[in-house]
Design an enzyme around this catalytic site. Structure first.
Site, PDB file in Angstrom:
ATOM      1  N   LYS A   1       0.679  -1.249   0.166  1.00 34.69           N
ATOM      2  CA  LYS A   1      -0.212  -0.113  -0.042  1.00 34.69           C
ATOM      3  C   LYS A   1       0.794   1.371  -0.182  1.00 34.69           C
ATOM      4  CE  LYS A   1      -4.442  -1.775   1.256  1.00 34.69           C
ATOM      5  NZ  LYS A   1      -5.587  -2.164   2.325  1.00 34.69           N
TER       6      LYS A   1
ATOM      7  N   ARG B   1      -3.516 -10.193   4.771  1.00 39.69           N
ATOM      8  CA  ARG B   1      -4.155 -10.367   3.207  1.00 39.69           C
ATOM      9  C   ARG B   1      -2.903  -9.731   2.511  1.00 39.69           C
ATOM     10  NH1 ARG B   1      -6.131  -6.904  -0.340  1.00 39.69           N
ATOM     11  NH2 ARG B   1      -7.737  -7.476  -1.804  1.00 39.69           N
TER      12      ARG B   1
HETATM   13  N1  PMM Z   1      -7.456  -3.678   0.847  1.00 42.72           N
HETATM   14  C1  PMM Z   1      -7.720  -3.636  -0.430  1.00 42.72           C
HETATM   15  C2  PMM Z   1      -8.976  -4.473  -0.804  1.00 42.72           C
HETATM   16  N2  PMM Z   1      -9.642  -5.337  -0.034  1.00 42.72           N
HETATM   17  N3  PMM Z   1     -10.037  -5.993   2.162  1.00 42.72           N
HETATM   18  C3  PMM Z   1      -9.719  -6.116   3.367  1.00 42.72           C
HETATM   19  N4  PMM Z   1     -10.376  -6.799   4.304  1.00 42.72           N
HETATM   20  N5  PMM Z   1      -8.696  -5.229   4.108  1.00 42.72           N
HETATM   21  C4  PMM Z   1      -8.012  -4.660   3.082  1.00 42.72           C
HETATM   22  O1  PMM Z   1      -7.018  -3.904   3.829  1.00 42.72           O
HETATM   23  C5  PMM Z   1      -8.283  -4.555   1.728  1.00 42.72           C
HETATM   24  C6  PMM Z   1      -9.219  -5.246   1.183  1.00 42.72           C
HETATM   25  C7  PMM Z   1      -7.170  -2.951  -1.412  1.00 42.72           C
HETATM   26  O2  PMM Z   1      -5.831  -3.473  -1.873  1.00 42.72           O
HETATM   27  P1  PMM Z   1      -5.866  -4.225  -3.213  1.00 42.72           P
HETATM   28  O3  PMM Z   1      -6.228  -3.313  -4.375  1.00 42.72           O
HETATM   29  O4  PMM Z   1      -4.238  -4.742  -3.463  1.00 42.72           O
HETATM   30  O5  PMM Z   1      -6.806  -5.567  -3.327  1.00 42.72           O
END
Ligand code: PMM
Length: 312
Positions: free
Chosen positions: A211, A245
């Site tokens: 991020k 994640r």
């Molecule tokens: N971050 C993203 C998408 N989904 N879900 C949860 N539970 N927690 C997060 O921090 C989160 C998420 C954004 O990241 P990406 O674009 O790399 O998927």
């Protein structure tokens, strides 16, 4: 208090515009192959999403989102992999559950009026995420009185909504929503005080992978943020997070295994850990805490304990 066992959640974004991997896995076969690689690398669960939640991202129709995620979820679950669906829409979650997903990762924390009833009805797990506003506007000058207190109060209120709809308490996971309407300082404070959220008694999921706040600290682009991703996940583990994640499953899994072994002062070989993970069916109900006695059990090694990490 011993930290919970680490569960690595691999990210499979079936989107053209996610911030770090947008467009790479839009083809279902490519997305499934990528997911299977992450599972082989040690992801205990794969998070499949069809709508980017990056700041400023355009909204996607439910039909398009369903079209993106359903074949991928089918392919992965048929291969025996556990899947969560990353969606804010109840109709997409429903199709994903029909396709075999067992967890709804809802960054809007049940804002869709049909989501809580769906989750309750299906008896699946749900991750409630703190997000200020909506993806398009969430990074517009975020302010909090006390970011941890505000996030904790929000998540507590969303837990009440879930429970009132009939969602079982043991099916709920909480997530502070790193990067969702937060400055760098907010993210750092949330991570450093994560134990205050873990104290609510639910498993805590964190998503720091690649991020932008990591990039701002070290001046690196998305593909060069693995060290920051590892540092934040290891710190989150020490403060009580149990689900991580990430895009880069193998290195994070190794880092968490070593960190967890250090915190517990007990360890297993990778083969033993794999055996343990295959018996794991849930991110919430089957979590085991590591040894209550933190003393080293022998000068050599202690292994094969039933309470060893459930990481894949
Ligand atoms: N971050 C993203 C998408 N989904 N879900 C949860 N539970 N927690 C997060 O921090 C989160 C998420 C954004 O990241 P990406 O674009 O790399 O998927």
């Amino acid at each position: 208090m011993a930290a919970p066992d680490p569960i690595v959640m691999g990210i499979v974004n079936v989107t053209p515009d996610s911030f770090s991997d947008g467009g790479r896995w839009l083809d279902p076969a490519a997305a499934i192959a990528h997911g299977l690689r992450l599972a082989a690398d040690g992801a205990a669960i794969l998070d499949v999403g069809g709508e980017s939640t990056r700041p400023g991202a355009a909204a996607v129709s439910a039909d398009e989102e369903r079209r993106r995620v359903v074949p991928v979820i089918q392919g992965l679950t048929q291969a025996g992999v556990r899947v969560s669906v990353d969606t804010m829409k109840a109709v997409v979650a429903e199709a994903a559950l029909d396709a075999g997903a067992t967890l709804v990762n809802d960054v809007a924390a049940l804002r869709d009026p049909d989501m809580a009833a769906l989750v309750a009805d299906r008896g699946c797990e749900v991750c409630l995420v703190h997000m200020r506003g909506e993806p398009r506007t969430m990074q517009d000058d975020p302010h909090y009185d006390d970011v941890v207190d505000d996030v904790r109060a929000f998540l507590t209120a969303r837990v009440e909504v879930a429970l009132a709809a009939g969602v079982a308490r043991e099916r709920i996971v909480l997530d502070p929503g790193i990067g969702f309407g937060k400055t760098v300082d907010h993210n750092l404070e949330l991570l450093d005080r994560l134990d205050e959220l873990a104290a609510l008694g639910f498993p805590v999921l964190v998503g720091t992978s690649r991020k932008s706040f990591l990039g701002k600290i070290v001046g690196r682009d998305t593909d060069d943020r693995l060290p920051g991703t590892i540092a934040t996940n290891v710190l989150a583990l020490a403060r009580g997070a149990s689900i991580f994640r990430v895009h880069d499953v193998a290195p994070v899994r190794d880092a968490l295994a070593v960190a967890a072994a250090t915190l517990a002062r007990t360890w297993t070989t990778p083969a033993e850990t794999m055996t343990t993970s295959r018996t794991t069916t849930s991110t919430t109900a089957t979590r085991t805490s590591r040894t209550a006695d933190p003393r080293p059990s022998s000068p050599s090694r202690s292994s094969g304990s039933p309470s060893t990490p459930t990481t894949g």
